[in-house]
Every structure is written in C-alpha cells, then in structure tokens.
Scaffold this motif. Structure first.
Motif, short mmCIF file in Angstrom:
data_model
loop_
_atom_site.label_atom_id
_atom_site.label_comp_id
_atom_site.label_asym_id
_atom_site.label_seq_id
_atom_site.Cartn_x
_atom_site.Cartn_y
_atom_site.Cartn_z
N LYS A 112 0.84 -1.19 0.00
CA LYS A 112 0.00 0.00 0.00
C LYS A 112 0.88 1.24 0.00
O LYS A 112 1.96 1.25 0.60
CB LYS A 112 -0.92 0.01 1.22
N ASN A 113 0.41 2.27 -0.70
CA ASN A 113 1.19 3.50 -0.78
C ASN A 113 0.23 4.68 -0.95
O ASN A 113 -0.31 4.90 -2.02
CB ASN A 113 2.16 3.43 -1.96
N ASN A 114 0.01 5.40 0.13
CA ASN A 114 -0.90 6.54 0.09
C ASN A 114 -0.44 7.54 1.16
O ASN A 114 -0.94 7.54 2.28
CB ASN A 114 -2.34 6.09 0.34
N GLN A 116 -0.82 10.74 1.43
CA GLN A 116 -1.82 11.71 1.88
C GLN A 116 -2.72 11.11 2.96
O GLN A 116 -3.03 11.77 3.96
CB GLN A 116 -2.67 12.17 0.69
N TYR A 117 -3.09 9.85 2.79
CA TYR A 117 -3.90 9.17 3.79
C TYR A 117 -3.13 9.03 5.11
O TYR A 117 -3.67 9.31 6.18
CB TYR A 117 -4.32 7.80 3.28
#
Length: 219
Positions: A112-114, A116-117
């Motif tokens: 997973k790569n986010n 901003q989250y």
C-alpha cells in the motif's frame, strides 16, 4: 449491541489457562468483546493482562481453553488475529526516520502507498506529518501517539491496546479517548488494558479486573 451493523464481530475467550513453567499466569479466563463496544481490563503490572492480549492476538500459545473470532474457534494457536491493530509493549520503530516515514514503511509491507492518507492519520493522533524529526528524538507521548496511528492506519476490525495512554499528558489522554470513542461508533471491536481505573471507567462499556491471572467482571 447496535442493530445497524451488517455483521457482528466479536472475540470470545473461553476458559483460557496459561502457565510459564509451573507458574500459572492465566487462570480459567472468560471474556467477550463485542462490536461497537469498548471492553476494558484494569489491573496492576504483572497481573496477566499483557499475556492475555498476546494470546488473543495469536502471538502466544495457550495451554487450555479456546479463542473464538466471530464465532469461529481458532484452530491453530499461531494464527494471528485477522484485521487487528495492536499496541502491546513499545513498538519497534525505526529511530533514525521521521514518523511519516515509519508509517510509510509499515504500510508498504502490504503493498500500500498513500502518503496523503497516512498524513491524515498522523494528524488524527495529533502529530505533524510534515515534521522531519526522527522518532528517536520523540518524547514518550509522541511515540505513543505514533503507535496509535500505526494501530489504526489499516482500518482494522479489531483493536487490542495494552496501556494505550502511557506517556500521554492529560490533553493527549483526552484526545485519544475521543478517538477511541469515534472508532467505537464506527463499529470496531476494541479491547483496552490499563492500570488507570479512570481511563477504563470513562471509556468502557464492559469492565473487568485482573489480579494474579484471575479475571473478574466489574460491570
């Protein structure tokens, strides 16, 4: 139990015993943690709370009894509780990296790569995601906030939190209480242990005490 949940989640601990050598550290423990409720255990250090939490999470084997997850008996003791956020003892963060970098590395384990989250998660626990300060220079309270961020960032169904208020000042404690109440409203199954009865009494729907491995219902 709230009726708007499409599927009830729960953890049931049935007659669990644990020994270290000849010393019994858990004595026929029975407990249920339900969706949309916070279950709390109050007890002094060494009472057996951490051992129980490790068994529930699948990090430690039991000697007798059983653990049921959503009504299904855990057949293999080594099976880690699915979809769980855990705080048990101090997390092993990378001390030479910032808080956001630590969360990113952990998040990428599941591909997973986010960013901003993850920044929003840090803000939710009261940390500045833009800060370049290394975790090794964090105060104890900041490390605890980061541990809470780590425990919730995957949106787990279950939260198993051993002494989640350690190192927090009164303002931080109030902020994290509000966060846990928000997560409760969202239908999480939350289990908290604390040596502070105020934390447990304010937050918890169901309260137990533990002493010398014996769990008793308080309410």
């Amino acid at each position: 139990m709230r009726s708007d949940f499409t599927k009830d989640k729960n953890i049931k601990v049935k007659d669990v015993c644990k020994y270290f050598g000849k010393t019994q550290v858990l004595d026929h423990v029975n407990m249920e943690c339900r969706q949309g409720e916070i279950t709390g255990i109050i007890g002094r250090n060494g009472a057996g709370k951490t051992v129980l939490f490790k068994i529930i999470c699948g990090l430690l084997s039991l000697d007798s009894g059983e653990i049921l997850i959503n009504g299904i008996k855990r057949e293999r003791q080594a099976d880690v509780l699915p979809s769980v956020g855990i705080i048990i003892e101090e997390p092993a963060f990378l001390k030479n990296y910032s808080g956001i970098k630590n969360l990113e590395y952990l998040y990428m384990i599941n591909n997973k790569n986010n960013r901003q989250y993850l920044e929003s998660i840090m803000e939710k626990v009261g940390l500045d995601p833009k800060s370049k300060k290394h975790v090794g220079k964090y105060s104890m309270g900041m490390r605890q906030r980061l541990a809470i961020a780590q425990s919730i960032m995957e949106e787990p169904e279950f939260l198993v939190l051993d002494e989640p208020f350690n190192g927090l000042d009164s303002h931080g404690v109030n902020e994290m209480r509000e966060l846990f109440l928000e997560l409760k409203k969202r239908g999480k199954v939350i289990l908290i242990a604390s040596h502070n009865s105020e934390d447990i009494n304010i937050l918890c729907d169901n309260v137990y005490s533990m002493e010398s491995g014996v769990l008793k219902v308080l309410r």
